[in-house]
Design a protein around this motif. Structure first.
Motif, PDB file in Angstrom:
ATOM      1  N   TYR A 147       0.848  -1.192   0.000  1.00  0.00           N
ATOM      2  CA  TYR A 147       0.000   0.000   0.000  1.00  0.00           C
ATOM      3  C   TYR A 147       0.885   1.244   0.000  1.00  0.00           C
ATOM      4  N   GLN A 148       1.137   1.781  -1.188  1.00  0.00           N
ATOM      5  CA  GLN A 148       2.022   2.933  -1.326  1.00  0.00           C
ATOM      6  C   GLN A 148       1.266   4.245  -1.490  1.00  0.00           C
ATOM      7  N   GLY A 149      -0.026   4.238  -1.312  1.00  0.00           N
ATOM      8  CA  GLY A 149      -0.789   5.470  -1.410  1.00  0.00           C
ATOM      9  C   GLY A 149      -2.222   5.208  -1.809  1.00  0.00           C
ATOM     10  N   ASP A 150      -2.957   6.287  -1.993  1.00  0.00           N
ATOM     11  CA  ASP A 150      -4.360   6.189  -2.373  1.00  0.00           C
ATOM     12  C   ASP A 150      -4.532   5.486  -3.717  1.00  0.00           C
ATOM     13  N   PHE A 151      -5.684   4.888  -3.889  1.00  0.00           N
ATOM     14  CA  PHE A 151      -6.051   4.286  -5.164  1.00  0.00           C
ATOM     15  C   PHE A 151      -6.260   5.400  -6.193  1.00  0.00           C
ATOM     16  N   LEU A 152      -5.467   5.371  -7.256  1.00  0.00           N
ATOM     17  CA  LEU A 152      -5.538   6.358  -8.339  1.00  0.00           C
ATOM     18  C   LEU A 152      -5.711   7.775  -7.800  1.00  0.00           C
ATOM     19  N   PRO A 153      -4.719   8.257  -7.055  1.00  0.00           N
ATOM     20  CA  PRO A 153      -4.833   9.598  -6.470  1.00  0.00           C
ATOM     21  C   PRO A 153      -4.992  10.666  -7.547  1.00  0.00           C
ATOM     22  N   VAL A 274       7.002  16.993  11.106  1.00  0.00           N
ATOM     23  CA  VAL A 274       5.919  17.345  10.196  1.00  0.00           C
ATOM     24  C   VAL A 274       5.506  16.100   9.434  1.00  0.00           C
ATOM     25  N   VAL A 275       4.222  15.760   9.485  1.00  0.00           N
ATOM     26  CA  VAL A 275       3.741  14.525   8.883  1.00  0.00           C
ATOM     27  C   VAL A 275       3.759  14.659   7.378  1.00  0.00           C
ATOM     28  N   ARG A 276       4.511  13.818   6.731  1.00  0.00           N
ATOM     29  CA  ARG A 276       4.603  13.815   5.282  1.00  0.00           C
ATOM     30  C   ARG A 276       4.149  12.465   4.765  1.00  0.00           C
ATOM     31  N   PRO A 277       3.795  12.379   3.481  1.00  0.00           N
ATOM     32  CA  PRO A 277       3.377  11.094   2.924  1.00  0.00           C
ATOM     33  C   PRO A 277       4.485  10.073   3.018  1.00  0.00           C
ATOM     34  N   HIS A 278       4.122   8.815   3.260  1.00  0.00           N
ATOM     35  CA  HIS A 278       5.060   7.694   3.250  1.00  0.00           C
ATOM     36  C   HIS A 278       5.298   7.302   1.809  1.00  0.00           C
ATOM     37  N   ARG A 279       6.528   7.623   1.325  1.00  0.00           N
ATOM     38  CA  ARG A 279       6.830   7.433  -0.093  1.00  0.00           C
ATOM     39  C   ARG A 279       5.799   8.163  -0.930  1.00  0.00           C
ATOM     40  N   ALA A 280       5.010   7.381  -1.706  1.00  0.00           N
ATOM     41  CA  ALA A 280       4.041   8.031  -2.589  1.00  0.00           C
ATOM     42  C   ALA A 280       2.691   8.216  -1.921  1.00  0.00           C
ATOM     43  N   LEU A 281       2.656   8.011  -0.594  1.00  0.00           N
ATOM     44  CA  LEU A 281       1.368   8.018   0.096  1.00  0.00           C
ATOM     45  C   LEU A 281       0.765   9.399   0.085  1.00  0.00           C
ATOM     46  N   ALA A 282      -0.434   9.548  -0.425  1.00  0.00           N
ATOM     47  CA  ALA A 282      -1.103  10.840  -0.498  1.00  0.00           C
ATOM     48  C   ALA A 282      -2.031  10.988   0.689  1.00  0.00           C
ATOM     49  N   ILE A 283      -1.953  12.145   1.364  1.00  0.00           N
ATOM     50  CA  ILE A 283      -2.841  12.428   2.480  1.00  0.00           C
ATOM     51  C   ILE A 283      -4.023  13.203   1.944  1.00  0.00           C
ATOM     52  N   ARG A 284      -5.205  12.623   2.062  1.00  0.00           N
ATOM     53  CA  ARG A 284      -6.398  13.261   1.542  1.00  0.00           C
ATOM     54  C   ARG A 284      -7.150  13.914   2.683  1.00  0.00           C
ATOM     55  N   ASP A 285      -7.607  15.098   2.427  1.00  0.00           N
ATOM     56  CA  ASP A 285      -8.452  15.764   3.417  1.00  0.00           C
ATOM     57  C   ASP A 285      -9.768  15.053   3.499  1.00  0.00           C
ATOM     58  N   ALA A 286     -10.356  15.072   4.659  1.00  0.00           N
ATOM     59  CA  ALA A 286     -11.680  14.457   4.821  1.00  0.00           C
ATOM     60  C   ALA A 286     -12.673  15.227   3.992  1.00  0.00           C
ATOM     61  N   SER A 287     -13.563  14.475   3.345  1.00  0.00           N
ATOM     62  CA  SER A 287     -14.575  15.117   2.512  1.00  0.00           C
ATOM     63  C   SER A 287     -15.684  15.655   3.379  1.00  0.00           C
TER      64      SER A 287
END
Length: 287
Positions: A147-153, A274-287
């Motif tokens: 799991y390297q990030g969001d599905f199709l960010p 400072v929290v940064r993405p893990h590798r390609a992990l994208a942090i998405r704001d809550a909708s």
């Protein structure tokens, strides 16, 4: 792996999108909907997807007509990219067949990271059910490596958002299990690692803040405890308009009072940054 089962098609959907055919990356996607069409057929491969459904997915704000040429154009472009002919013959290992008023994608020797991720999470659940904790933990760790990030960010189609949230929920469950086990065995380095990844995925998950504050409190790292608490409080207030729950406040004050503090120095626990993405992990704001 034998020649008959060797991977010919490799697809990455988590963190970024990539397609490799017989080891060669596909870099040039034609303008239009060819890539989106491939992604949808891939996720729903081995089954027929009706033309009207494909039109709804690709052109959600446009009325579908059997005489529309848009889907035909997108399919023609996709077949050229995949080196697949209308009769299903190909040189890439991917076949797209027209049948029953729709299309179906088939692939020989295919590897898709989403499938691997879901399989590892399911393997962890199965091991937990029979009480095999080491095997469960190994499976969950393997899942989080995939799991390297969001599905199709970056894509906002409804079907992508639904799949994205499903994958994220599985990742959070795996992280919860890994964090809980790390706390149980006293592996505080791993506990902080998994809690930080949890917060990257869900910056409002108070249980992760509670555990990481307790970990730092155990080592008397009160400044770190306060920084994590301040981060949690600020995010909840600014982005959700709420205050931390009672469990979070209890964990904070217990850590500041030194409850559960180690009698002697153990392994150092990495402090917050400072929290940064893990590798390609994208942090998405809550909708």
């Amino acid at each position: 792996m034998t020649a008959s089962t060797a991977v010919r098609v490799s697809v990455t959907l988590l963190g970024s999108f990539s397609l490799r055919l017989d080891g060669r990356p596909v870099r040039k996607w034609r303008a239009g909907k060819a890539r989106s069409l491939f992604q949808y057929l891939l996720v729903h491969r081995d089954r027929v997807v009706l033309r009207d459904k494909l039109h709804e997915v690709l052109w959600p704000h446009s009325d579908w007509s059997p005489n529309s040429s848009s889907l035909k154009v997108a399919m023609h472009a996709l077949r050229q990219i995949l080196q697949t002919s209308p009769d299903g013959t190909n040189t890439s290992g991917v076949r797209i067949v027209h049948q029953d008023f729709g299309y179906a994608l088939y692939a020989d020797g295919i590897s898709v990271d989403v499938d691997e991720f879901e399989a590892m999470v399911e393997a962890g659940r199965a091991a937990d059910k029979v009480g095999d904790t080491p095997r469960a933990v190994a499976a969950y760790r393997a899942a989080m490596e995939v799991y390297q990030g969001d599905f199709l960010p970056g894509d906002s189609a409804d079907w992508i958002v639904e799949q994205r949230e499903w994958c994220k929920s599985l990742a959070l469950r795996a992280l919860d299990r890994l964090s809980t086990e790390a706390a149980r065995v006293g592996d505080f380095d791993q506990l902080v690692r998994w809690c930080r990844r949890t917060i990257e995925l869900d910056p409002y998950r108070e249980s992760a803040y509670q555990m990481v504050m307790s970990a730092h409190g155990r080592f008397g790292e009160l400044a770190a405890v306060r920084r994590w608490h301040d981060m949690c409080t600020r995010r909840l207030a600014e982005e959700l308009g709420v205050r931390p729950n009672q469990e979070t406040e209890r964990a904070y004050f217990a850590a500041m009072r030194g409850e559960g503090r180690a009698a002697a120095p153990l392994r150092a626990v990495p402090g917050p940054r400072v929290v940064r993405p893990h590798r390609a992990l994208a942090i998405r704001d809550a909708s």
